[in-house]
Design an enzyme around this catalytic site. Structure first.
Site, PDB file in Angstrom:
ATOM      1  N   HIS A   8      30.400  39.589  42.631  1.00 27.00           N
ATOM      2  CA  HIS A   8      31.657  38.205  42.114  1.00 27.00           C
ATOM      3  C   HIS A   8      32.301  38.821  43.835  1.00 27.00           C
ATOM      4  O   HIS A   8      32.779  37.840  44.501  1.00 27.00           O
ATOM      5  CB  HIS A   8      32.105  38.346  41.437  1.00 27.00           C
ATOM      6  CG  HIS A   8      33.864  36.990  41.215  1.00 27.00           C
ATOM      7  ND1 HIS A   8      33.693  36.204  41.037  1.00 27.00           N
ATOM      8  CD2 HIS A   8      34.515  37.421  41.947  1.00 27.00           C
ATOM      9  CE1 HIS A   8      34.498  35.575  40.874  1.00 27.00           C
ATOM     10  NE2 HIS A   8      35.573  36.170  41.917  1.00 27.00           N
ATOM     11  N   GLU A   9      32.700  39.914  43.808  1.00 27.32           N
ATOM     12  CA  GLU A   9      33.781  40.546  45.259  1.00 27.32           C
ATOM     13  C   GLU A   9      32.924  40.322  46.492  1.00 27.32           C
ATOM     14  O   GLU A   9      33.569  39.472  47.623  1.00 27.32           O
ATOM     15  CB  GLU A   9      34.512  41.789  44.774  1.00 27.32           C
ATOM     16  CG  GLU A   9      35.024  41.715  43.265  1.00 27.32           C
ATOM     17  CD  GLU A   9      36.153  41.276  43.390  1.00 27.32           C
ATOM     18  OE1 GLU A   9      36.717  40.311  44.447  1.00 27.32           O
ATOM     19  OE2 GLU A   9      36.426  39.910  41.898  1.00 27.32           O
ATOM     20  N   HIS A  16      33.491  36.647  47.752  1.00 26.55           N
ATOM     21  CA  HIS A  16      34.399  36.516  48.396  1.00 26.55           C
ATOM     22  C   HIS A  16      34.226  37.070  49.795  1.00 26.55           C
ATOM     23  O   HIS A  16      34.895  36.582  50.916  1.00 26.55           O
ATOM     24  CB  HIS A  16      35.652  37.299  47.508  1.00 26.55           C
ATOM     25  CG  HIS A  16      36.327  36.351  46.461  1.00 26.55           C
ATOM     26  ND1 HIS A  16      36.843  35.391  46.619  1.00 26.55           N
ATOM     27  CD2 HIS A  16      36.366  36.827  45.484  1.00 26.55           C
ATOM     28  CE1 HIS A  16      36.623  34.729  45.113  1.00 26.55           C
ATOM     29  NE2 HIS A  16      36.773  35.382  44.591  1.00 26.55           N
ATOM     30  N   HIS A  30      32.751  35.405  52.421  1.00 25.17           N
ATOM     31  CA  HIS A  30      33.562  34.379  52.729  1.00 25.17           C
ATOM     32  C   HIS A  30      34.815  34.579  53.943  1.00 25.17           C
ATOM     33  O   HIS A  30      34.297  33.615  54.799  1.00 25.17           O
ATOM     34  CB  HIS A  30      34.264  33.288  52.016  1.00 25.17           C
ATOM     35  CG  HIS A  30      34.709  32.608  51.662  1.00 25.17           C
ATOM     36  ND1 HIS A  30      35.718  31.689  50.922  1.00 25.17           N
ATOM     37  CD2 HIS A  30      34.580  31.019  52.505  1.00 25.17           C
ATOM     38  CE1 HIS A  30      35.878  30.126  50.825  1.00 25.17           C
ATOM     39  NE2 HIS A  30      35.143  30.303  52.525  1.00 25.17           N
TER      40      HIS A  30
END
Length: 697
Positions: A481-482, A485, A488
């Site tokens: 999940h992290e 990010h 991105h």
């Protein structure tokens, strides 16, 4: 060691000169606590100097001399951004009483400075002129201009003097109370320990969990075993312990944080935060804070948020009720028909039920998820999708020995980013997991593409004296999940830093992160890194099959839990009158529609709900479910074309990951997907029946 007077006189604050480090990374080894206040104040002075140059420029205001007018010396004028970035990142990841004290001192000064900038009438007049009379702009330039103009209006530029004065007061108070909320929560969470000295109190706990607790006790110079409220400690205890009384003790400690009669009580602070945000919104012409926030979100308005919640409740609640009933039946078969399932029992008997149904448990999987192998797997996934590589570089200084620093290179070998990874809990670190940036990507006035420095901070299972860090499947998912990010940020390729990477609308920002979670249960991904840390044997196909089959275990309950948090958030921030109610009672009424299991009267989520009280998600917690609809729909494309399909991944990178906030999120999404998303892909993935009205004819 304290610096001597001679050292002080000869030493230059590292923020005041070029870092002269690899990739211009922060020289953490040279930065001292006393450097921050000096750098904050100098940064404010330089900002004011730049402001005076801008507003006193005799030339007609233009996009170039008003919107992007810092010139070549961005290092000089970017001081406040640099020092703020590192200070507030450290306040979350490596705090101390001294940092907390400095934050309390600087918060009103920084807020006043921000207000001075945003409420400067001469500056706004120039921006307003450019907004109305500008040269032909590129789409990205136009987006930036609109963002800056609306940023000023949303921060009070159109208010009269009385309104501006009141807004200043409210924003300064908001800064102080949200900071106090955060500090109270961290202090109270870290202060609690469950100290066990009798081995019989460890009943049911696996050896790995016992060893970790023994190591924790040893670090604190205590005998026996210590459990904390950090997730790698608390979670396994609640799951495995057969000591119901101790589970209750840990549960109540975790669910009553900052409600006690002490200096860390957040009840009145939460009321004040809600009322400050409401008054700010109404001062700016909105009926409530949610209306203010949602004006710049994909959801657009509260009606659309509640429509999503209603859809999810209708689709998931029947299944969620069955899931809880099944756990209760399991508990009663073991403990007797009169056994009354309580919240502190849920994790334990859910675990026993999962074992019965799927014969799967995180302790079975941990030996195959040794952290160094998981890192290789996650990096390998990025390489397989996008061709990028990660190389650890110990020459890049870090703020704590636990932190690892990597250089990231594109498929053609060009440098892309610096990536920091901070994996384990420790005393000065807040709970949870997050991604942040130390430097955003942008293109400077010379045309150079300044690459980003991103960081992921987590609280994963620590190594013990006998074993390396062995993760649960849930922790692997958190890492992914992290990491989503971080991609991105890593792939950002925009002209302006304020629009690059994760600088997007908040109900879009979770798309890349939640998208990556899908890989945690994909066989072909697990087979790339999941090897037993002792034998080297791959994760057996049989276990992978059980992982996949158990993916939707209690998925409906988990969904409604998230919806309940979103309902609570919206209940607070749709308030139009002063909030004076009892927090605990209000909370339990606010999320009742999504609740499928009993609530304990004395517990309280609000006082520790940092996302909506101090973390920027106020009136925006729905974003997780909104983005989940997007990512499930997006991943369905990969499932159809191949989960490692490079062409699809390149399209995802080009149309979403690299674009930041340069265009409307739905425009970017449709460019990748070809259509707007529906809830159907999420329902199918979770094994929930798609309502007939949603089905294509």
């Amino acid at each position: 060691m304290k610096p001597t007077d001679i050292e002080k006189s000869e030493r230059v604050n590292p923020f005041f000169e070029p870092f002269n480090t690899l990739h211009d990374t922060y020289p953490f080894d040279r930065i001292r606590l006393e450097d921050f206040e000096e750098a904050f104040l100098e940064g404010i002075r330089r900002d004011k100097e730049h402001l005076e140059k801008t507003i006193n420029n005799p030339e007609r205001p233009t996009f170039d001399n008003t919107i992007i007018c810092k010139g070549e010396d961005t290092y000089y004028y970017g001081l406040l951004d640099r020092v703020s970035t590192v200070f507030f990142n450290l306040m979350s990841a490596e705090s101390s009483d001294e940092i907390d004290a400095l934050a309390q001192k600087m918060e009103p000064i920084l807020t006043k400075h921000s207000n001075d900038m945003m409420l400067n009438e001469k500056l706004f007049e120039r921006i307003k002129y450019v907004h109305r009379h500008h040269r032909r702009l590129t789409p990205e330039e136009k987006t930036l201009l609109d963002k800056i103009y609306e940023g000023f209006t949303r921060n009070g530029a159109l208010l009269d003097e009385e309104g501006k004065a009141r807004l200043r007061q409210l924003r300064e108070e908001a800064g102080m109370v949200t900071l106090q909320f955060q500090q109270n929560l961290r202090k109270e969470r870290k202060a609690f320990t469950l100290h066990i000295t009798d081995p019989e109190d460890l009943a049911g706990l696996p050896e790995r969990v016992r060893q970790a607790a023994a190591d924790e006790a040893r670090e604190r110079q205590l005998d026996g075993w210590v459990f904390t409220l950090d997730m790698p400690s608390r979670g396994p205890f609640m799951k495995y312990s057969t000591r119901r009384d101790l589970r209750k003790q840990l549960y109540m400690a975790d669910n009553t944080l900052c409600t006690h009669d002490n200096s860390e009580n957040n009840l009145e602070i939460c009321k004040r935060i809600v009322n400050i945000y409401r008054e700010i919104a109404q001062l700016l012409g909105f009926k409530c804070f949610a209306d203010y926030v949602l004006k710049h979100r994909m959801a657009s308005n509260t009606r659309n948020v509640y429509h999503l919640f209603d859809q999810l409740i209708e689709a998931y609640k029947p299944t969620a009720l069955k899931e809880i009933a099944e756990v209760e039946r399991t508990a009663q078969k073991i403990e007797g028909k009169d056994f009354n399932l309580e919240p502190w029992d849920l994790a334990h008997y859910s675990y026993l039920l999962q074992m019965k149904k799927y014969d799967i448990d995180s302790e079975m999987l941990r030996p195959y998820f040794e952290l160094s192998k998981v890192i290789q797997g996650v990096f390998g996934l990025a390489n397989r999708l996008y061709g990028i590589t990660f190389r650890e570089n110990s020459d890049i200084t870090v703020y704590h020995p636990d932190v690892k620093a990597y250089e990231v290179f594109d498929a053609d070998g060009t440098f892309l980013a610096v990536f920091y990874a901070d994996f384990h809990p420790r005393k000065g670190k807040q709970g949870g997991a997050w991604m942040t940036s130390y430097r955003g990507q942008y293109i400077n006035s010379k045309g150079e593409n300044i690459r980003p420095h991103v960081s992921v901070v987590m609280n994963l299972t620590k190594p013990t004296a006998e074993k390396p860090s062995l993760l649960s499947l849930g922790e692997v998912e958190t890492f992914l999940h992290e990491f989503g990010h971080s991609l991105h940020g890593i792939f950002a390729n925009t002209r302006f830093e304020s629009m690059s990477g994760t600088n997007v609308w908040w109900d879009f920002v979770e798309l890349p992160s939640q998208f990556m979670e899908n890989y945690s249960v994909e066989k072909d991904f697990l087979r790339t890194f999941a090897f037993h840390y002792q034998t080297g044997e791959p994760l057996p196909d049989e276990l992978i099959t059980r992982i996949v089959k158990s993916r939707n275990f209690q998925a409906a309950y988990s969904c409604l839990r998230q919806v309940s948090f979103g309902l609570l958030d919206m209940a607070y921030y749709t308030m139009r009158e002063e909030f004076t109610q009892d927090i605990k009672e209000f909370e339990k009424k606010a999320w009742q529609k999504a609740i499928v299991f009993k609530q304990v009267p004395d517990t309280c989520m609000t006082t520790q709900f940092s996302h909506i009280m101090a973390g920027g998600y106020a009136a925006g917690y729905y974003s997780y479910k909104w983005a989940e609809v997007l990512e499930a729909d997006a991943f369905s494309v990969f499932k159809r074309r191949g989960i490692f399909d490079r062409a699809t991944a390149q399209s995802f990178r080009d149309n979403i990951l690299s674009k930041g906030g340069t265009e409307h999120p739905m425009t970017l999404y449709k460019r990748f997907r070809g259509a707007e998303p529906t809830i159907d892909a999420l329902l199918r993935r979770n094994g929930i029946r798609v309502p007939r009205k949603n089905k294509k004819k």
